[in-house]
Design an enzyme around this catalytic site. Structure first.
Site, PDB file in Angstrom:
ATOM      1  N   SER A 130       5.173  -2.862   6.187  1.00 54.76           N
ATOM      2  CA  SER A 130       4.020  -3.455   6.041  1.00 54.76           C
ATOM      3  C   SER A 130       4.086  -5.051   6.230  1.00 54.76           C
ATOM      4  O   SER A 130       5.271  -5.534   6.167  1.00 54.76           O
ATOM      5  CB  SER A 130       3.610  -3.320   4.367  1.00 54.76           C
ATOM      6  OG  SER A 130       2.534  -3.977   4.203  1.00 54.76           O
ATOM      7  N   LYS A 184       4.651   3.962   1.070  1.00 54.35           N
ATOM      8  CA  LYS A 184       3.964   2.984   2.115  1.00 54.35           C
ATOM      9  C   LYS A 184       2.372   3.520   1.945  1.00 54.35           C
ATOM     10  O   LYS A 184       1.321   2.479   1.902  1.00 54.35           O
ATOM     11  CB  LYS A 184       4.369   3.197   3.488  1.00 54.35           C
ATOM     12  CG  LYS A 184       3.634   2.360   4.616  1.00 54.35           C
ATOM     13  CD  LYS A 184       3.357   1.038   4.104  1.00 54.35           C
ATOM     14  CE  LYS A 184       2.822   0.078   5.070  1.00 54.35           C
ATOM     15  NZ  LYS A 184       1.735   0.500   5.880  1.00 54.35           N
ATOM     16  N   HIS A 187       1.157   2.148  -1.458  1.00 51.29           N
ATOM     17  CA  HIS A 187       1.023   0.935  -1.224  1.00 51.29           C
ATOM     18  C   HIS A 187      -0.360   0.421  -0.398  1.00 51.29           C
ATOM     19  O   HIS A 187      -1.198  -0.583  -0.563  1.00 51.29           O
ATOM     20  CB  HIS A 187       2.280   0.321  -0.066  1.00 51.29           C
ATOM     21  CG  HIS A 187       1.915  -1.217   0.344  1.00 51.29           C
ATOM     22  ND1 HIS A 187       1.047  -1.158   1.611  1.00 51.29           N
ATOM     23  CD2 HIS A 187       2.362  -2.315   0.132  1.00 51.29           C
ATOM     24  CE1 HIS A 187       1.088  -2.567   1.934  1.00 51.29           C
ATOM     25  NE2 HIS A 187       1.904  -3.378   1.098  1.00 51.29           N
ATOM     26  N   ASN A 188      -0.687   1.159   0.781  1.00 52.22           N
ATOM     27  CA  ASN A 188      -1.894   1.008   1.521  1.00 52.22           C
ATOM     28  C   ASN A 188      -3.114   1.633   0.412  1.00 52.22           C
ATOM     29  O   ASN A 188      -4.200   0.869   0.433  1.00 52.22           O
ATOM     30  CB  ASN A 188      -1.946   1.833   2.725  1.00 52.22           C
ATOM     31  CG  ASN A 188      -1.149   1.250   3.602  1.00 52.22           C
ATOM     32  OD1 ASN A 188      -0.105   0.467   3.423  1.00 52.22           O
ATOM     33  ND2 ASN A 188      -1.280   1.813   4.885  1.00 52.22           N
ATOM     34  N   GLU A 191      -3.754  -1.531  -1.775  1.00 51.85           N
ATOM     35  CA  GLU A 191      -4.221  -2.413  -0.779  1.00 51.85           C
ATOM     36  C   GLU A 191      -5.965  -2.255  -0.467  1.00 51.85           C
ATOM     37  O   GLU A 191      -6.611  -3.152  -0.428  1.00 51.85           O
ATOM     38  CB  GLU A 191      -3.569  -2.541   0.656  1.00 51.85           C
ATOM     39  CG  GLU A 191      -4.027  -3.215   1.769  1.00 51.85           C
ATOM     40  CD  GLU A 191      -3.583  -3.036   3.120  1.00 51.85           C
ATOM     41  OE1 GLU A 191      -4.195  -2.869   4.018  1.00 51.85           O
ATOM     42  OE2 GLU A 191      -2.126  -3.009   3.213  1.00 51.85           O
TER      43      GLU A 191
END
Length: 477
Positions: A130, A184, A187-188, A191
């Protein structure tokens, strides 16, 4: 005999090229490969002086230029392109060599690939990266998952490439098989929620209070100095301040309101549904992007139903602070939901994720980096057994402090006809969570009526069924 490379990178589009340059700048010798030789040659011509590169024009030449056990990062599109590159590499690799997928792969694909390569005695790492193109070059946050021996081999290289915060690299071993790509992915998803919440705050200031982009930019710049300090808040201020050269207006005002997506937010929501985790903020953010991508439908609905702009009122410090509080409280909900999803997935897939460590490596390099993450790390260190991030003292107190303003902002948005799905769904989640007894008892009664799905009582042990349409008797199942 020529010196061999420490690390290989195949796939030299912007992210791959910048990651290769990052490694070379950090003192690693890097082998380069791309399906089109022009990109390899271009990187060497433009940046060859930045470090030790070894260019190659074939897979055979590329593999031969690497020291054993080889470590190769693949930086191509997720899905079939990744499988194609792996298939091309495998015949030239030896037992113990390591393939690292640095793309945004679906975690189930990573698990499949690791199993298939293990049968050939090759090691596979799914590594979430990231930070975008700038992070790839200057130092990203990196989330490697896979076989522990592979991590031990690549750790000295990838921790050197990652950014550090307070002397700690934003890179650590996440867990086996698809753990790195799963983290990940979430995480996105967070986001997505974070960006949607920011967009809703912007929309309230613009639509309800008639504020111009430059004014709103100043608000976000001020917010960065407080608890909302983050990369996304910082770049929001920058984007809103940007003037369009051709029209003289704010650039944001001439950008179409159609948000694209590459799939990671949708994958996060799909996985949460599979696991039974209520990530309302993330899911509403995905839906909001989907709705934005239907401009013709929205234009027809605007014509049919009308949506006259709300009469602009004056936004004073109190009104701005209310929106700020609603944004902060909703942000806490989004992160709490994302971390709960990680916790549930960790148990489901036996990954043993360290949530405090994950918060630590997200503090730098990545898109959601924020001072806020220090609070999450501290919370998990002090209260590792808290059933929710939301119930840790700092976040509990922050939400309670913001609650009144949060409610008033959501009510205001509804009254003015401004859609705030992430704000509202976060508040609904909060209200549902804090009720010890909600209305699901009726749902279960209905399910038992039409499907004999049974129910449990609050005053007796066991499962029960009522013969609703027969004699009305209750029986123990």
């Amino acid at each position: 005999m020529p010196q061999l490379a420490d690390l290989g990178v195949t796939g030299l589009a912007v992210m791959g090229a910048n990651l290769a340059r990052n490694a070379a700048r950090k003192g690693l010798r890097v082998a380069l490969h791309n399906r089109t030789n022009e990109r390899t040659d271009q990187l060497l011509t433009q940046h060859g002086q930045e470090g030790g590169f070894i260019g190659s024009h074939s897979i055979e030449e590329f593999v031969a230029s690497l020291s054993k056990p080889r470590a190769i990062i693949i930086m191509v599109k997720a899905g079939k392109p990744t499988d194609d590159v792996i298939a091309e590499l495998v015949p030239h690799l030896d037992e113990g060599d390591i393939i690292i997928d640095g793309g945004n792969a679906l975690f189930s694909d990573t698990r499949r690939r690791e199993r298939a390569l293990a049968e050939r005695k090759l090691l596979f790492v799914g590594m979430g990266i990231s930070g975008g193109e700038e992070g790839a070059l200057e130092g990203p946050s990196m989330m490697p998952g896979g076989a522990k021996p592979a991590w031990e081999r690549i750790a000295p290289m990838v921790t050197r490439m990652a950014v550090s915060v307070d002397g700690t690299p934003c890179c650590a071993y996440i867990g086996p098989d698809g753990a790195g790509h799963y983290v990940k992915m979430v995480h996105n998803g967070i986001e997505y929620a974070d960006m949607q919440l920011i967009a809703e705050a912007y929309d309230l200031m613009r639509t309800v209070y008639g504020m111009k982009a430059q004014e709103i930019s100043k608000v976000f710049a001020e917010w960065k100095a407080g608890d909302l300090d983050s990369y996304l808040i910082e770049i929001t201020a920058t984007v809103l301040a940007k003037q369009d050269i051709s029209t003289g207006s704010a650039l944001v005002d001439v950008i179409r309101d159609e948000a694209e997506q590459k799939g990671t937010g949708r994958w996060t929501a799909q996985s949460a549904l599979d696991l039974g985790v209520p990530i309302t903020a993330i899911t509403e953010a995905v839906y909001a992007r989907a709705l934005s991508g239907r401009p013709a439908q929205r234009a027809a609905a605007a014509k049919a139903f009308g949506h006259a702009p709300a009469a602009a009122a004056q936004a004073g410090p109190h009104e701005i602070m209310m929106i700020r509080d609603a944004l902060y409280a909703s942000k806490i909900i989004a992160y709490a939901q994302g971390f709960e999803q990680l916790e549930v997935a960790s148990k489901e897939y036996q990954w043993d994720l360290d949530l405090g460590m994950i918060a630590t490596i997200w503090r730098g390099g990545c898109i959601i980096r924020a001072a806020f993450l220090d609070r999450i790390r501290e919370g998990y260190e002090a209260h590792p057994d808290a059933p929710s991030l939301l119930l840790q003292p700092y976040f509990r107190d922050a939400v309670l402090k913001a609650e009144k303003a949060w409610r008033e902002v959501v009510v205001l948005a509804v009254q003015k006809g401004v859609a705030v799905p992430a704000f509202a769904s976060s508040l609904a989640y909060f209200d549902g969570l804090r009720r010890e007894r909600g209305p699901a008892n009726l749902l279960q009664g209905l399910r038992d009526y039409f499907g004999a799905h049974t129910y449990r009582r609050i005053d007796k042990e066991g499962s029960f069924h009522t013969r609703w349409s027969q004699d009305g008797a209750e029986i123990i199942i």
